[in-house]
Design a protein around this motif. Sequence first.
Motif, PDB file in Angstrom:
ATOM      1  N   PHE A 126       0.809  -1.206   0.000  1.00 46.84           N
ATOM      2  CA  PHE A 126       0.000   0.000   0.000  1.00 46.84           C
ATOM      3  C   PHE A 126       0.849   1.266   0.000  1.00 46.84           C
ATOM      4  CE2 PHE A 126      -3.137  -2.969   2.065  1.00 46.84           C
ATOM      5  CZ  PHE A 126      -3.925  -3.078   0.937  1.00 46.84           C
ATOM      6  N   ARG A 181      -2.192   1.641  -6.431  1.00 45.26           N
ATOM      7  CA  ARG A 181      -2.738   0.380  -5.919  1.00 45.26           C
ATOM      8  C   ARG A 181      -4.188   0.565  -5.506  1.00 45.26           C
ATOM      9  NH1 ARG A 181       1.248  -3.785  -6.266  1.00 45.26           N
ATOM     10  NH2 ARG A 181       3.232  -2.743  -6.059  1.00 45.26           N
ATOM     11  N   SER A 182      -4.865  -0.545  -5.368  1.00 45.16           N
ATOM     12  CA  SER A 182      -6.229  -0.526  -4.846  1.00 45.16           C
ATOM     13  C   SER A 182      -6.413  -1.766  -3.986  1.00 45.16           C
ATOM     14  CB  SER A 182      -7.255  -0.500  -5.982  1.00 45.16           C
ATOM     15  OG  SER A 182      -7.156  -1.683  -6.744  1.00 45.16           O
ATOM     16  N   ARG A 233      -7.837  -3.717  -0.136  1.00 43.37           N
ATOM     17  CA  ARG A 233      -7.705  -3.599   1.316  1.00 43.37           C
ATOM     18  C   ARG A 233      -7.375  -4.964   1.906  1.00 43.37           C
ATOM     19  NH1 ARG A 233     -13.911  -2.240   1.898  1.00 43.37           N
ATOM     20  NH2 ARG A 233     -14.716  -4.343   1.689  1.00 43.37           N
ATOM     21  N   SER A 263      -6.480   0.046   3.883  1.00 43.76           N
ATOM     22  CA  SER A 263      -6.815   0.120   2.468  1.00 43.76           C
ATOM     23  C   SER A 263      -5.742   0.882   1.706  1.00 43.76           C
ATOM     24  CB  SER A 263      -8.172   0.808   2.272  1.00 43.76           C
ATOM     25  OG  SER A 263      -8.073   2.180   2.546  1.00 43.76           O
ATOM     26  N   ALA A 264      -5.778   0.736   0.408  1.00 43.73           N
ATOM     27  CA  ALA A 264      -4.810   1.411  -0.461  1.00 43.73           C
ATOM     28  C   ALA A 264      -4.949   2.927  -0.393  1.00 43.73           C
ATOM     29  CB  ALA A 264      -4.979   0.929  -1.894  1.00 43.73           C
TER      30      ALA A 264
END
Length: 92
Positions: free
Chosen positions: A60, A66-67, A69, A82-83
């Motif tokens: 992250f 990025r995406s 969690r 999360s990202a």
Amino acid sequence: MSTIAPVENGVAVRTARQAEHEELTTTIIETLAAAEGVDPLNLDIRIGDVVDPDALNALFDPATDRSGRVTVPLAGYLVRVSATGEVALYRS
């Protein structure tokens, strides 16, 4: 089957956002310390016992696109990161 899915319907007991130029694991430790009402240096928690801190920071990294969690159990909480740099603590 994941045992972590119930956090989706829960209410976070503490949330935070990763500061610019701060590692995500630092944000996690500071958030846990705030939830416990202690100084982060006095927190008796080792993230490395449940997840590789370097891998989590790299996954992250704010400099990357990025995406997603990840949710891990830690110190009586479910810690969802999360990202976007959000950290949410749920009682486990």
